[in-house]
Design an enzyme around this catalytic site. Structure first.
Site, mmCIF file in Angstrom:
data_model
loop_
_atom_site.group_PDB
_atom_site.id
_atom_site.type_symbol
_atom_site.label_atom_id
_atom_site.label_comp_id
_atom_site.label_asym_id
_atom_site.label_seq_id
_atom_site.Cartn_x
_atom_site.Cartn_y
_atom_site.Cartn_z
ATOM 1 N N THR A 51 -9.872 12.431 7.384
ATOM 2 C CA THR A 51 -8.435 12.167 7.410
ATOM 3 C C THR A 51 -7.700 13.497 7.515
ATOM 4 O O THR A 51 -8.313 14.566 7.590
ATOM 5 C CB THR A 51 -7.988 11.444 6.124
ATOM 6 N N ILE A 106 0.850 -1.190 0.000
ATOM 7 C CA ILE A 106 0.000 0.000 0.000
ATOM 8 C C ILE A 106 0.884 1.237 0.000
ATOM 9 O O ILE A 106 1.656 1.455 0.946
ATOM 10 C CB ILE A 106 -0.905 0.050 1.247
ATOM 11 N N TYR A 134 -6.857 18.948 -8.927
ATOM 12 C CA TYR A 134 -7.054 17.661 -8.246
ATOM 13 C C TYR A 134 -8.037 16.791 -9.025
ATOM 14 O O TYR A 134 -7.781 15.609 -9.276
ATOM 15 C CB TYR A 134 -7.575 17.905 -6.831
ATOM 16 N N ASN A 156 -2.384 4.168 -3.294
ATOM 17 C CA ASN A 156 -3.166 5.072 -2.463
ATOM 18 C C ASN A 156 -2.511 6.441 -2.274
ATOM 19 O O ASN A 156 -3.206 7.426 -2.032
ATOM 20 C CB ASN A 156 -3.390 4.420 -1.094
ATOM 21 N N LYS A 178 -6.987 13.075 -10.731
ATOM 22 C CA LYS A 178 -7.672 11.840 -10.353
ATOM 23 C C LYS A 178 -8.518 11.306 -11.512
ATOM 24 O O LYS A 178 -8.638 10.089 -11.709
ATOM 25 C CB LYS A 178 -8.552 12.084 -9.122
#
Length: 267
Positions: A177, A7, A142, A77, A146
């Site tokens: 987060t 990860i 962004y 990730n 993505k």
């Protein structure tokens, strides 16, 4: 034999949550961080890896293979946020964001493919974003980075089919987060023509993250994907309205959808 999972960006946030969940489910988990020495209490090993430095990618992947003899799952990730009026974001910051969110994942994929092809199996999960399905004001860079990874996956997975390697996307919405703290924020300039609307949007974006879902929701989704024989191309994980916004974009006229977004961001 437990599956071996790598990860990227596994020291905090969604990556850490996924790693801990899979670890407790019996997977052999390796996470990565640019500075693993800063995270002494990780319950799974953290390898040094900066997705913008190919040499660190190669070294981390080789460490996993040397240690376990295989690599079954890559979870791409690691990512970075960026906000601001597109006109005012410095070009070097735009390029840096694409280096992390787009070119970085490509280079990690390239590093794991020889091993997966040799073992005739593998799963690559690219963590994208619901923001990648639409151009969001003051998050345009962004959204673009993505969205590019989403489209790349569609092509890449077809190229990998003959080697029994699966690839999929999982697009999270807003989760609680520390991503907001690590974002690049274009300065809110007093003399900027975007000052008022960018300021309001910035407050709204930060509030969304603060009130976001538990990242364990993402961990459970990734666990289910790993245990699926034939993963879908796209997965979306988040609150109902965040996922429904993608449906609305498909069915509403473009200008109506644009107006909804502008009203939401108070533009």
């Amino acid at each position: 034999m437990s599956k071996v999972v790598l990860i990227t960006g596994g020291s905090s946030g969604i990556g850490k949550s996924i790693g801990e969940f899979l670890h407790h489910k019996g997977f052999t988990v390796f996470g990565t961080s640019r500075n693993p020495s800063n995270y002494k209490n990780s319950i799974f090993p953290l390898l040094e890896l900066d997705v913008k430095q190919v040499s660190t990618i190669t070294a981390a992947v080789q460490t996993v293979i040397d240690s376990k003899g295989r690599l079954d799952v890559l979870i791409n990730n690691a990512g970075a946020g960026i906000t601001g009026p597109i006109e005012e974001i410095p070009e070097e910051e735009i390029k840096a964001n694409f280096d992390t969110n787009f070119f970085g994942p490509i280079n990690v994929i390239k590093a794991v493919l020889p091993q997966m092809r040799g073992q005739k199996s593998g799963l690559i999960i690219n963590v994208t974003s619901i923001a990648g399905y639409m151009g969001l004001p003051y998050r345009g860079i962004y959204s673009a980075s993505k969205g590019a990874l989403e489209i790349l996956t569609e092509a890449f997975r077809m190229e990998l089919k003959p080697f029994d390697i699966e690839m999929t996307n999982v697009a999270p919405g807003d989760f609680a987060t520390n991503i907001a703290a690590g974002r690049y924020h274009a300065p809110l300039k007093e003399d900027s023509p975007y000052n008022a609307s960018y300021g309001k949007s910035l407050e709204l974006m930060n509030a969304h993250v603060d009130a976001g879902s538990d990242p364990e929701m993402m961990a459970k989704a990734v666990y289910n994907i790993i245990n699926t024989n034939k993963p879908k191309i796209h997965y979306k994980v988040g609150e109902f309205m965040q996922k429904f916004s993608i449906v609305l974009k498909r069915v509403l006229p473009d200008r109506v959808y644009e107006k909804l977004l502008m009203n939401h961001y108070k533009i």
